[in-house]
Design an enzyme around this catalytic site. Structure first.
Site, short mmCIF file in Angstrom:
data_model
loop_
_atom_site.label_atom_id
_atom_site.label_comp_id
_atom_site.label_asym_id
_atom_site.label_seq_id
_atom_site.Cartn_x
_atom_site.Cartn_y
_atom_site.Cartn_z
N PRO A 14 0.68 -1.29 0.04
CA PRO A 14 0.07 0.01 -0.06
C PRO A 14 0.88 1.32 0.03
O PRO A 14 1.68 1.32 0.91
CB PRO A 14 -0.70 -0.17 1.42
CG PRO A 14 0.07 -0.98 1.98
CD PRO A 14 0.67 -2.09 1.10
N ASN A 15 0.12 2.42 -0.85
CA ASN A 15 0.93 3.66 -0.72
C ASN A 15 2.17 3.73 -1.66
O ASN A 15 2.52 4.75 -2.05
CB ASN A 15 1.02 4.23 0.52
CG ASN A 15 -0.45 4.40 1.02
OD1 ASN A 15 -1.34 4.83 0.54
ND2 ASN A 15 -0.37 3.90 2.46
N ARG A 22 5.20 12.42 -2.87
CA ARG A 22 5.10 13.19 -1.52
C ARG A 22 6.39 12.55 -0.93
O ARG A 22 6.66 11.38 -1.17
CB ARG A 22 3.99 12.76 -0.93
CG ARG A 22 2.68 13.36 -1.60
CD ARG A 22 1.51 12.84 -0.82
NE ARG A 22 0.28 13.02 -1.71
CZ ARG A 22 -0.82 12.65 -1.72
NH1 ARG A 22 -1.15 12.19 -0.72
NH2 ARG A 22 -1.68 13.23 -2.56
N TYR A 27 11.27 8.84 1.05
CA TYR A 27 11.21 7.67 0.18
C TYR A 27 12.03 8.04 -1.36
O TYR A 27 11.97 7.33 -2.02
CB TYR A 27 9.91 7.42 -0.27
CG TYR A 27 9.18 6.79 0.94
CD1 TYR A 27 9.48 5.65 1.50
CD2 TYR A 27 8.17 7.51 1.72
CE1 TYR A 27 8.88 5.14 2.93
CE2 TYR A 27 7.55 6.85 2.72
CZ TYR A 27 7.93 5.73 3.37
OH TYR A 27 7.28 5.39 4.34
N ASN A 78 8.19 -5.87 -0.81
CA ASN A 78 8.05 -4.72 -0.12
C ASN A 78 6.45 -4.60 0.24
O ASN A 78 5.73 -3.90 -0.56
CB ASN A 78 8.46 -3.41 -0.70
CG ASN A 78 8.35 -2.18 -0.01
OD1 ASN A 78 7.80 -2.13 1.12
ND2 ASN A 78 9.02 -0.86 -0.49
N ALA A 81 3.27 -0.90 4.80
CA ALA A 81 2.76 -0.85 6.18
C ALA A 81 2.23 -2.16 6.48
O ALA A 81 2.20 -2.71 7.76
CB ALA A 81 1.82 0.06 6.37
N GLU A 102 12.92 -9.86 1.24
CA GLU A 102 12.17 -8.53 1.76
C GLU A 102 12.75 -7.50 1.53
O GLU A 102 13.98 -6.95 1.90
CB GLU A 102 11.75 -8.78 3.30
CG GLU A 102 11.01 -7.70 3.99
CD GLU A 102 10.89 -7.64 5.48
OE1 GLU A 102 11.46 -8.92 6.04
OE2 GLU A 102 10.14 -6.84 5.98
N HIS A 104 12.84 -2.86 1.62
CA HIS A 104 12.17 -1.51 2.14
C HIS A 104 13.23 -0.54 1.69
O HIS A 104 14.33 -0.67 1.58
CB HIS A 104 12.15 -1.63 3.52
CG HIS A 104 11.03 -2.53 4.10
ND1 HIS A 104 9.87 -2.35 3.98
CD2 HIS A 104 11.33 -3.83 4.71
CE1 HIS A 104 9.25 -3.46 4.49
NE2 HIS A 104 10.27 -4.43 5.02
N ARG A 111 13.64 4.47 12.08
CA ARG A 111 12.33 4.87 12.13
C ARG A 111 11.61 4.66 13.38
O ARG A 111 11.96 4.01 14.40
CB ARG A 111 11.55 4.59 10.76
CG ARG A 111 12.41 5.14 9.60
CD ARG A 111 11.51 5.03 8.32
NE ARG A 111 10.38 5.84 8.20
CZ ARG A 111 9.46 5.79 7.43
NH1 ARG A 111 9.54 4.70 6.52
NH2 ARG A 111 8.39 6.49 7.49
O1 CA2 Z 1 10.50 1.90 3.45
C1 CA2 Z 1 9.78 1.29 2.82
O2 CA2 Z 1 10.12 0.67 1.81
C2 CA2 Z 1 8.19 0.94 3.69
O3 CA2 Z 1 7.95 -0.30 3.14
C3 CA2 Z 1 7.31 1.85 2.88
C4 CA2 Z 1 5.92 1.92 3.59
C5 CA2 Z 1 6.37 1.86 5.24
O4 CA2 Z 1 4.91 1.99 5.77
C6 CA2 Z 1 7.17 0.87 5.74
O5 CA2 Z 1 7.17 0.99 7.20
C7 CA2 Z 1 8.30 0.87 4.98
C8 CA2 Z 1 5.20 3.15 3.03
C9 CA2 Z 1 5.23 3.39 1.75
C10 CA2 Z 1 4.30 4.74 1.71
O6 CA2 Z 1 5.18 5.38 0.40
C11 CA2 Z 1 4.69 6.62 0.33
C12 CA2 Z 1 5.53 7.35 -0.70
C13 CA2 Z 1 4.90 8.69 -1.07
C14 CA2 Z 1 4.23 9.34 -0.28
C15 CA2 Z 1 3.57 8.62 0.80
C16 CA2 Z 1 3.85 7.44 1.16
#
Ligand code: CA2
Length: 156
Positions: A14-15, A22, A27, A78, A81, A102, A104, A111
């Site tokens: 997700p996301n 953003r 990221y 990946n 969340a 895995e 990330h 974090r």
């Molecule tokens: O660091 C990573 O790859 C994560 O899997 C990214 C997830 C986060 O919940 C994990 O703890 C770590 C979140 C991805 C959200 O990506 C966004 C990108 C741009 C704007 C908002 C969110």
């Protein structure tokens, strides 16, 4: 199974479709399409075929993991969340009996504490965290080594 013909599912949770739009301080500024291109380029060099997907739905990710059991030789994931919450994804990964790497983008351990626990890590061959987009090619290299180590060498 020879690594030359191995198919790898690269699954994103997700996301991750929001990448590049953003939170670039966390990221980076690459989009998910950029990550896909990076992964595809490394996969081609390694002789791997990848199927790169993203979903915001936990159930769809579970469906894809189940599909991988039938049509892939390994999973790079990946789970976003869901990494920190999803027993369903854990159970699906275990059921595939496939190697899992895995990945990330961010370093989970720099974090919030709630990101320090992963349901996936205990069933993954390894974890790549904190190297940004380069984590995807690195994960594919790791997968290539895992598959090569589990493939009987041909004498011809
Ligand atoms: O660091 C990573 O790859 C994560 O899997 C990214 C997830 C986060 O919940 C994990 O703890 C770590 C979140 C991805 C959200 O990506 C966004 C990108 C741009 C704007 C908002 C969110």
């Amino acid at each position: 199974m020879s690594a030359m013909s191995a198919k790898i599912f690269v699954l994103n949770g997700p996301n991750l479709n929001l990448l590049g739009t953003r939170e670039p301080h966390i990221y980076g500024s690459d989009t998910l399409d950029d990550l896909k291109s990076l992964a595809q380029a490394r996969a081609a060099e390694l002789g791997l075929e990848i199927d790169f997907r993203q979903s915001n739905s936990e159930g769809e990710l579970v469906d894809w993991i189940q599909e991988a059991k039938e049509s892939a030789h390994g999973i790079v994931i990946n789970a976003g969340a869901y990494t920190h919450t999803s027993i369903a994804i854990l159970d699906a990964l275990v059921a595939t009996e496939l190697p899992v790497v895995e990945v990330h983008l961010s370093n989970l351990f720099k974090r919030e504490a709630f990101r320090h626990h992963s349901y996936i890590s205990p069933v993954a061959a390894g974890l790549i965290t904190g190297f940004g987009p380069q984590g995807y090619p690195l994960a594919l290299e790791a997968m290539s080594s895992i598959l090569a180590a589990s493939t009987p060498h041909s004498s011809t």
